[in-house]
Motif scaffolding. Structure first.
Motif, PDB file in Angstrom:
ATOM      1  N   ARG A   1      11.255   2.072   8.090  1.00  0.00           N
ATOM      2  CA  ARG A   1      10.032   1.388   7.683  1.00  0.00           C
ATOM      3  C   ARG A   1       9.899   1.400   6.160  1.00  0.00           C
ATOM      4  NH1 ARG A   1       5.402   3.793  11.189  1.00  0.00           N
ATOM      5  NH2 ARG A   1       6.050   5.507   9.861  1.00  0.00           N
ATOM      6  N   ILE A   2       8.834   0.838   5.672  1.00  0.00           N
ATOM      7  CA  ILE A   2       8.772   0.584   4.231  1.00  0.00           C
ATOM      8  C   ILE A   2       8.793   1.867   3.391  1.00  0.00           C
ATOM      9  CG2 ILE A   2       6.266   0.590   3.839  1.00  0.00           C
ATOM     10  CD1 ILE A   2       6.695  -2.092   2.318  1.00  0.00           C
ATOM     11  N   GLY A   3       8.257   2.942   3.955  1.00  0.00           N
ATOM     12  CA  GLY A   3       8.227   4.203   3.225  1.00  0.00           C
ATOM     13  C   GLY A   3       9.619   4.699   2.896  1.00  0.00           C
TER      14      GLY A   3
ATOM     15  N   SER B   1      11.304   2.605   0.322  1.00  0.00           N
ATOM     16  CA  SER B   1      10.798   2.983  -0.988  1.00  0.00           C
ATOM     17  C   SER B   1      11.485   4.247  -1.497  1.00  0.00           C
ATOM     18  CB  SER B   1       9.289   3.197  -0.905  1.00  0.00           C
ATOM     19  OG  SER B   1       8.815   3.864  -2.044  1.00  0.00           O
ATOM     20  N   GLU B   2      11.536   5.231  -0.619  1.00  0.00           N
ATOM     21  CA  GLU B   2      12.153   6.517  -0.927  1.00  0.00           C
ATOM     22  C   GLU B   2      13.599   6.342  -1.380  1.00  0.00           C
ATOM     23  OE1 GLU B   2      11.399  10.855  -0.392  1.00  0.00           O
ATOM     24  OE2 GLU B   2      10.130   9.082  -0.206  1.00  0.00           O
TER      25      GLU B   2
ATOM     26  N   LYS C   1       6.234  -4.524  -1.479  1.00  0.00           N
ATOM     27  CA  LYS C   1       5.363  -5.534  -0.860  1.00  0.00           C
ATOM     28  C   LYS C   1       5.301  -6.787  -1.738  1.00  0.00           C
ATOM     29  CE  LYS C   1       2.354  -2.571   1.930  1.00  0.00           C
ATOM     30  NZ  LYS C   1       0.952  -2.202   2.233  1.00  0.00           N
TER      31      LYS C   1
ATOM     32  N   VAL D   1       6.134   1.512  -3.044  1.00  0.00           N
ATOM     33  CA  VAL D   1       5.803   0.668  -1.897  1.00  0.00           C
ATOM     34  C   VAL D   1       5.091  -0.628  -2.318  1.00  0.00           C
ATOM     35  CG1 VAL D   1       4.427   0.527   0.219  1.00  0.00           C
ATOM     36  CG2 VAL D   1       5.795   2.564  -0.245  1.00  0.00           C
TER      37      VAL D   1
END
Lengths: 212, 212
Positions: A2-4, A7-8, A18, A14
């Motif tokens: 997922r987006i987290g 990002s990591e 987006k 994040v």
DNA sequence: CCGTAATGGATAGTGGAAGTATCCAAAAAG
DNA sequence: CTTTTTGGATACTTCCACTATCCATTACGG
């Protein structure tokens, strides 16, 4: 993922991811619910590519989007001209602010002639070159033919290295992307290496014994 | 001359000239009355220089101001290192966004070693290079030593042309300015010439007979 | 000589680019 | 079962490089 995690693993905040999704630099993840989507390794790769081109290559977001769109488009570049085609994908090297005089265009045509370069004198790149030549002149530091030839010969050598490096990439669909990466990051790489080489050459000419 | 003529002769709008005056990129003219000042040829030259560095060289206004301040400063650069000194005046080639790993720094040191480059590995330029090398790697297109050597050799050649061109400039106080112009505009010139050379080399390798 | 235009200088406003911040209802995690 | 995170939309912020406006003077053209 997922987006987290995206990002990591990419080091990109994040909200910025987006933003790239909104701007179409990064394709949306596969929807798995009303507020859930899943991203793959391809998304991570693309995101790293975007950051490389924008942060280090210095490309604006809009240009990056256009380039990526063409890299993605499955229209078949003729193999025989694939690499030449890749060049068309690239951003212009100038902002097109200054305007060149006929004098400058003439010098550019003469350069092409001397070097046997296979380039249409009406092309965008030729106009960019005339613009840069005009800028040197207006800044009070005109480039003579000897210097222009010297730089042109140098960039012929750089282009051979470029094509060697790109030629090592296997996989037809990877070639276009790698041509973009090597060309765009190459500009920055050249600039940095040139500063270093200038410093070294300068010290050398000042009589500092190399390796001293 | 007054500001209108300065604008006319440089192609720069009057409000923009006023902006450069405010920002200290251009010295004020000599005051001849409560609302009158007179500008000379030096102002015109400086203005053209500013436009060359910002429009075509792509430098931000703030960086341009700093560079010009150093070009103007009469502190004596030791003749023996004047050209090397000029390099210090130049802007960094990267924005310092990406961070390099020890791996990248090691490759940069090894490159310096192989080429016998007289450069302090802690210098700003060396850090920039490591950052660029790291970016290639993260973008999934690592540069091997062969490519790095090839590009470095190419930029050695470019640096020789640079120093030849700068060396032709006579007048000690002109050398610093010309070193800046040739270095900054040179980045753009290299980029444009490289695109052209890439297109030519690509056509050549695709079997198109040159001069065809 | 006189009305219009240009000038130097200060202050305020604009437009684009690249993010950030906030909000929401719906999952997911602990 | 409470806290966090998520996808997505919309609004806001920051920075940069200019532009626009204002004003009390000169300067210029007829």
């Amino acid at each position: 993922m997922r987006i987290g995690e995206l990002s990591e693993r990419s080091g990109t905040p994040v909200p910025t991811i987006k933003y790239y999704l909104r701007e179409g630099l990064l394709p949306r993840g596969e929807r798995t619910g009303p507020n859930q989507a899943s991203y793959g390794e391809g998304h991570l790769h693309r995101l790293r590519l975007v950051r490389a081109l924008t942060d280090v290559g210095g490309l604006p977001i809009a240009t990056t989007r256009e380039i990526l769109a063409r890299v993605d488009s499955p229209d078949p570049p003729i193999t025989h001209e694939l690499l030449g085609h890749a060049m068309h994908v690239l951003p212009p090297a100038t902002k097109g602010v200054a305007t060149a005089e006929e004098e400058d265009h003439g010098r550019v045509r003469a350069l092409f002639e001397r070097r046997g370069w296979h380039v249409h004198p009406q092309s965008r790149a030729a106009a960019d070159l005339a613009e840069v030549v005009a800028t040197y002149r207006r800044a009070g530091r005109p480039l003579d033919d000897e210097a222009l030839d010297g730089y042109a010969a140098t960039m012929e050598q750089a282009a051979r290295v470029d094509l060697d490096v790109i030629g090592r990439v296997t996989g037809t669909d990877e070639i276009l992307e790698s041509a973009v990466v090597y060309s765009v990051l190459g500009d920055t790489l050249m600039a940095v290496l040139r500063r270093l080489a200038q410093a070294d050459e300068s010290a050398r000419r000042a009589g500092v014994v190399p390796g001293d």
